[in-house]
Design an enzyme around this catalytic site. Structure first.
Site, PDB file in Angstrom:
ATOM      1  N   GLY A  44      12.977  -8.649  -4.845  1.00 44.14           N
ATOM      2  CA  GLY A  44      12.515  -7.342  -5.316  1.00 44.14           C
ATOM      3  C   GLY A  44      11.004  -7.246  -5.363  1.00 44.14           C
ATOM      4  O   GLY A  44      10.324  -7.657  -4.429  1.00 44.14           O
ATOM      5  N   ASP A  93       6.845  -2.351   5.193  1.00 45.01           N
ATOM      6  CA  ASP A  93       6.371  -1.001   5.529  1.00 45.01           C
ATOM      7  C   ASP A  93       7.325   0.059   4.968  1.00 45.01           C
ATOM      8  O   ASP A  93       6.891   1.130   4.530  1.00 45.01           O
ATOM      9  CB  ASP A  93       6.274  -0.834   7.053  1.00 45.01           C
ATOM     10  N   GLY A 125       1.188   1.430  10.410  1.00 39.20           N
ATOM     11  CA  GLY A 125       0.931   2.811   9.984  1.00 39.20           C
ATOM     12  C   GLY A 125       2.099   3.715  10.346  1.00 39.20           C
ATOM     13  O   GLY A 125       2.607   4.485   9.503  1.00 39.20           O
ATOM     14  N   THR A 153       5.402  -7.571  -3.686  1.00 41.53           N
ATOM     15  CA  THR A 153       6.767  -7.537  -3.154  1.00 41.53           C
ATOM     16  C   THR A 153       7.261  -8.976  -3.000  1.00 41.53           C
ATOM     17  O   THR A 153       6.506  -9.873  -2.622  1.00 41.53           O
ATOM     18  CB  THR A 153       6.857  -6.775  -1.817  1.00 41.53           C
TER      19      THR A 153
HETATM   20  P1  ATP Z   1       7.557  -7.670   6.171  1.00 39.26           P
HETATM   21  O1  ATP Z   1       6.232  -8.303   6.527  1.00 39.26           O
HETATM   22  O2  ATP Z   1       8.757  -8.385   6.708  1.00 39.26           O
HETATM   23  O3  ATP Z   1       7.621  -6.222   6.453  1.00 39.26           O
HETATM   24  P2  ATP Z   1       6.702  -8.125   3.421  1.00 39.26           P
HETATM   25  O4  ATP Z   1       6.439  -9.595   3.315  1.00 39.26           O
HETATM   26  O5  ATP Z   1       5.544  -7.195   3.459  1.00 39.26           O
HETATM   27  O6  ATP Z   1       7.723  -7.819   4.591  1.00 39.26           O
HETATM   28  P3  ATP Z   1       8.861  -8.348   1.498  1.00 39.26           P
HETATM   29  O7  ATP Z   1       8.423  -8.744   0.138  1.00 39.26           O
HETATM   30  O8  ATP Z   1       9.513  -9.367   2.355  1.00 39.26           O
HETATM   31  O9  ATP Z   1       7.608  -7.652   2.206  1.00 39.26           O
HETATM   32  O10 ATP Z   1       9.888  -7.124   1.396  1.00 39.26           O
HETATM   33  C1  ATP Z   1       9.504  -5.847   0.915  1.00 39.26           C
HETATM   34  C2  ATP Z   1      10.604  -5.305   0.026  1.00 39.26           C
HETATM   35  O11 ATP Z   1      11.801  -5.193   0.789  1.00 39.26           O
HETATM   36  C3  ATP Z   1      10.951  -6.177  -1.165  1.00 39.26           C
HETATM   37  O12 ATP Z   1      10.107  -5.873  -2.268  1.00 39.26           O
HETATM   38  C4  ATP Z   1      12.397  -5.787  -1.418  1.00 39.26           C
HETATM   39  O13 ATP Z   1      12.441  -4.624  -2.238  1.00 39.26           O
HETATM   40  C5  ATP Z   1      12.935  -5.437  -0.030  1.00 39.26           C
HETATM   41  N1  ATP Z   1      13.678  -6.576   0.556  1.00 39.26           N
HETATM   42  C6  ATP Z   1      13.195  -7.518   1.398  1.00 39.26           C
HETATM   43  N2  ATP Z   1      14.157  -8.422   1.724  1.00 39.26           N
HETATM   44  C7  ATP Z   1      15.281  -8.014   1.081  1.00 39.26           C
HETATM   45  C8  ATP Z   1      16.627  -8.504   0.995  1.00 39.26           C
HETATM   46  N3  ATP Z   1      17.002  -9.624   1.652  1.00 39.26           N
HETATM   47  N4  ATP Z   1      17.514  -7.828   0.236  1.00 39.26           N
HETATM   48  C9  ATP Z   1      17.143  -6.704  -0.423  1.00 39.26           C
HETATM   49  N5  ATP Z   1      15.897  -6.194  -0.396  1.00 39.26           N
HETATM   50  C10 ATP Z   1      14.968  -6.828   0.334  1.00 39.26           C
END
Ligand code: ATP
EC number: 2.7.1.15
Length: 287
Positions: free
Chosen positions: A212, A240, A42, A207
């Site tokens: 992306g 987040d 949060g 995500t």
């Molecule tokens: P976390 O639990 O680590 O906070 P998550 O699994 O909820 O992450 P991710 O899909 O890993 O979410 O990442 C969220 C967003 O961050 C992605 O949609 C992307 O836009 C951006 N992102 C993550 N990793 C990268 C990267 N290596 N390069 C550029 N953008 C990234």
């Protein structure tokens, strides 16, 4: 209430210590110095939104201890309104994080005050002037369900970052404007991305880490590519950052695809620096 964005969720102190290896049961190992970082889904989300200029209040709880004061200060220094962060009789939520040389984390979360974010805190909310309520799940599920219902009845758009996946009432899913999940969570919920909408939300965002995100709407799926970065330093809190920046732009009136493109920029910048909140860029840095 004058804030256009309300974020309901956890605030934790992350206590991080590097260890050569993890202790087995009954064993003691020495680690490095403890680093204390502000965290919690949060608080991270609220800070990411505030940094890019949103007027945002966090609805949550901390303890009356030193970590609680530290978290409040950190939120306020990023411009988050903490008037709705109550002081609980329980200790501040803490994530105990050990990091081994291979970069792997082991985490124990003690929810503490976060478990006290209650239905009555939601009943005390005024949604006057609010455009968006964004929730995440390190606070009691019944509180999140209650908040989404109240916001939806008040005509406020609702965003839920469903991480980790939890079972929600069908009505709550129907009250969601945007359901955010990562690709693993999406696979747990539905056989394909389009089917996420059959669960009830008006739209969904999947995500995809370095690939992306996908914006899923009745009109179809729009892929939002990640912004390429020179060096990935630490992806902690990227999800987040994405949720916070997306909510900030939605509260400003962007459509969902525009907001997701902006959120992808913010999240990409966040992976180029260490930590969660300390890595979140300002609007000027996003450009
Ligand atoms: P976390 O639990 O680590 O906070 P998550 O699994 O909820 O992450 P991710 O899909 O890993 O979410 O990442 C969220 C967003 O961050 C992605 O949609 C992307 O836009 C951006 N992102 C993550 N990793 C990268 C990267 N290596 N390069 C550029 N953008 C990234």
């Amino acid at each position: 209430m004058t804030q256009t964005l309300l974020v309901l969720g956890s605030a934790n102190a992350d206590l991080v210590v590097e260890v050569g290896r993890r202790p087995a049961g009954g064993e003691t190992v020495l680690g490095g110095d403890t680093v204390v970082l502000p965290g919690g889904k949060g608080a991270n989300t609220a800070v990411a939104a505030a940094r890019v200029g949103a007027s945002v209040a966090l609805v949550g709880a901390v303890g009356g201890d030193g970590y609680g004061s530290l978290l409040r200060e950190s939120l306020e220094s990023s411009g988050v309104d903490t008037a709705l962060v109550k002081t609980s009789s329980r200790p501040t939520g803490i994530a105990y994080i050990t990091v081994t040389p291979d970069g792997e984390n082991s985490i124990v979360v003690s929810p503490g005050a976060n478990a006290d974010v209650s239905l009555s805190d939601v009943d005390a909310l005024s949604f006057d002037g609010a455009a968006v309520l964004t929730c995440s799940l390190e606070v009691p599920l019944e509180t999140v369900v209650h908040a989404i219902g109240a916001a939806s009845r008040a005509g406020v758009r609702t965003v839920l970052n469903l991480s980790p996946v939890a079972e929600l009432p069908a009505e709550t899913l129907r009250q969601l404007t945007v359901l955010i999940v990562n690709e693993h969570e999406a696979a747990q919920l539905a056989s394909d991305w389009r089917s996420l909408l059959e669960l009830g939300p008006s739209s969904a965002i999947v995500t995809l880490g370095s690939r992306g995100a996908a914006v899923v709407q009745e009109s179809g799926i729009v892929e939002v590519p990640a912004i390429e970065v020179d060096e990935v330093v630490d992806t902690t809190g990227a999800g987040d950052a994405f949720a916070g920046a997306l909510s900030a732009r939605l509260a400003e009136g962007d459509d969902l695809v525009q907001a997701a493109r902006y959120a992808a920029k913010v999240a990409a910048l966040s992976v180029t620096k260490v930590g969660a909140q300390p890595s979140y860029p300002t609007a000027a840095e996003v450009g």
